[in-house]
Motif scaffolding. Structure first.
Motif, PDB file in Angstrom:
ATOM      1  N   LEU A  40      81.319  57.923  58.674  1.00  0.00           N
ATOM      2  CA  LEU A  40      80.027  57.176  58.370  1.00  0.00           C
ATOM      3  C   LEU A  40      79.039  57.990  59.526  1.00  0.00           C
ATOM      4  CD1 LEU A  40      77.562  55.509  57.176  1.00  0.00           C
ATOM      5  CD2 LEU A  40      78.293  53.799  58.640  1.00  0.00           C
ATOM      6  N   ALA A  71      72.722  50.918  58.275  1.00  0.00           N
ATOM      7  CA  ALA A  71      73.985  51.393  58.370  1.00  0.00           C
ATOM      8  C   ALA A  71      75.294  50.349  59.034  1.00  0.00           C
ATOM      9  CB  ALA A  71      73.932  52.658  58.970  1.00  0.00           C
ATOM     10  N   LEU A  81      78.485  50.018  56.871  1.00  0.00           N
ATOM     11  CA  LEU A  81      79.653  49.713  57.708  1.00  0.00           C
ATOM     12  C   LEU A  81      80.500  48.577  57.375  1.00  0.00           C
ATOM     13  CD1 LEU A  81      81.880  50.870  60.035  1.00  0.00           C
ATOM     14  CD2 LEU A  81      80.090  50.177  61.734  1.00  0.00           C
ATOM     15  N   VAL A 110      86.837  53.656  58.896  1.00  0.00           N
ATOM     16  CA  VAL A 110      85.725  54.007  59.154  1.00  0.00           C
ATOM     17  C   VAL A 110      85.554  54.624  60.533  1.00  0.00           C
ATOM     18  CG1 VAL A 110      83.446  53.871  58.738  1.00  0.00           C
ATOM     19  CG2 VAL A 110      84.800  52.354  57.499  1.00  0.00           C
ATOM     20  N   VAL A 118      82.466  56.079  62.856  1.00  0.00           N
ATOM     21  CA  VAL A 118      81.124  56.356  63.048  1.00  0.00           C
ATOM     22  C   VAL A 118      80.723  57.606  63.733  1.00  0.00           C
ATOM     23  CG1 VAL A 118      78.729  55.401  63.231  1.00  0.00           C
ATOM     24  CG2 VAL A 118      80.616  53.903  62.489  1.00  0.00           C
ATOM     25  N   SER A 175      83.453  48.955  63.762  1.00  0.00           N
ATOM     26  CA  SER A 175      84.407  49.793  63.352  1.00  0.00           C
ATOM     27  C   SER A 175      85.759  50.046  63.900  1.00  0.00           C
ATOM     28  CB  SER A 175      84.111  51.528  63.455  1.00  0.00           C
ATOM     29  OG  SER A 175      83.773  51.921  64.679  1.00  0.00           O
TER      30      SER A 175
END
Length: 415
Positions: A17, A28, A32, A42, A44, A63
């Protein structure tokens, strides 16, 4: 080799991401959360500017992974190459004008742009910026270049921007970006297979007024039609959506039209279908309307009797479009909401309608109380005019939307 690494290094799909340095960076966090809670691994990768809006501790907490914007951290792990090589999907949200420009020109001056250069998986950009920046020729050329290379660049939503400004440039809602991301993961490629197609979709349910207060209607929420619109946009189509009594936010990048009654919907469909390569009639259109409209509210009688209601039949919009084909080479997709009866199943009744309506594909739903209408999940059987049938198991309406577009693309490829 990179593709093998993506498929074997993690049981969960790996998503990078990327977060650009815009005020919409805070949104965001919701994207997420949706990705992580749906089973995705994920990582970031923010830009340095993004960290001025949302700090690294927030991204790390959500995350479960360390966060950095620099290529000089954890150098021994070669993150500027490894992240892109191992990713199953890269999502950039928000994608600022500056970030789109750097991606389009192959610049690699931070961890995110290095990751974009090494990624061989689908890449999804969700732009967010002021209207003038989005409409500037430089931005339009950068977006066009990214799309030519196979990246999916969503159109921004229209709405309130920073300050008092309003217009196109708002970040699409996290749910829309999430569904576009899931669609790319399901297809396993970023190819915009609907690029160049003009698509017309109807959604919602018509209402036939009895008087200024009451109407005949149905339970349709429009959720399936909106899922179809979002999926088509993500796959490169130019989408017009006719909404009938829908209380949902407009999908980003879609031309919106409105209709209330079946007759109004028919007028809008016939006008727009003349320019459409694909028509998808997912709206629930009332079969009947009151023969007479009362200009004042119908009052209760003192003797407890009820007024008699006389109905007339509405035109069958799907059958008209299916048989007339208002544009050469047009593909028509219909929906059949069935309950079955004492003698036939919902699917058997759907098979009859396929030929009667003259459509190319027919999506058969078994409906009822707490089934399909107004719910985020659905299941269906997709029939086509060649006799093929595909059962779509229970799942989100976005998954059914992707499968419908898969079938449309395959049908059109037959010529």
């Amino acid at each position: 080799m990179a593709a093998e690494a993506r498929s074997t290094t993690s049981a969960r799909p790996r998503v990078v991401l990327g977060v650009g340095g815009g005020i919409a960076a805070y949104k965001a966090c919701e994207l997420l959360r949706r990705l992580a809670e749906s089973g995705h691994d994920v990582t970031v990768v923010p830009t340095a500017s993004a960290l001025r809006f949302v700090g690294a501790p927030t991204w790390e907490a959500l995350s479960g992974h360390p966060v950095s914007a620099e290529v000089w951290e954890s150098v021994s792990e070669v993150p500027h190459v490894r992240l892109g090589q191992q990713a199953d999907l890269v999502v950039v949200a928000p994608a600022t004008a500056d970030l789109l420009a750097r991606a389009a020109h192959g610049l690699a001056d931070d961890l995110l742009t290095n990751t974009l250069l090494t990624a061989r998986c689908p890449v999804l950009f969700a732009p967010a910026m002021h209207t003038e920046m989005w409409q500037h020729p430089a931005t339009r050329e950068n977006v066009a270049a990214l799309r030519r290379r196979g990246a999916v660049v969503l159109d921004p939503a229209v709405g309130r921007l920073t300050g008092a400004d309003s217009g196109p440039g708002r970040l699409p809602e996290p749910q829309e970006i999430f569904e576009a991301a899931l669609g790319l993961l399901r297809r396993g490629c970023a190819a915009p297979d609907l690029a160049g197609l003009r698509v017309l979709i109807t959604a919602g349910g018509t209402r036939e007024p009895l008087d200024p207060v009451r109407y005949l209607g149905n339970r349709s929420s429009g959720m399936q039609g909106y899922a179809l619109a979002r999926a088509a946009v993500a796959r490169g189509a130019e989408v017009t959506l006719i909404a009938a009594n829908v209380a949902l936010p407009d999908p980003a990048g879609v031309k919106m039209l409105r209709a209330g009654t079946a007759l109004e919907l028919r007028d809008e469909v016939r006008a727009a279908a003349a320019e459409a390569d694909v028509v998808v009639m997912s709206a629930a259109v009332a079969d009947f309307r009151p023969a007479d409209y009362a200009d004042a509210k119908i009052k209760k009688a003192d003797d407890s009797s009820a007024p008699e209601l006389r109905l007339v039949q509405n035109p069958h919009i799907l059958r008209e479009i299916g048989h007339e084909r208002l544009r050469p080479g047009q593909t028509v997709v219909g929906f059949a909401a069935e309950t079955g009866d004492a003698e036939h199943s919902a699917l058997e009744l759907g098979r009859r309608k396929l030929a009667k309506y003259g459509v190319d594909l027919l999506v058969v739903n078994e409906v009822g109380v707490d089934k399909v209408f107004g719910r985020p999940e659905t299941e269906a059987v997709i029939l086509d005019a060649a006799g093929d049938e595909a059962a779509v198991p229970p799942g989100p309406k976005s998954a059914l939307a992707e499968e419908i577009w898969n079938r449309v693309a395959a049908w059109r490829a037959r010529g």
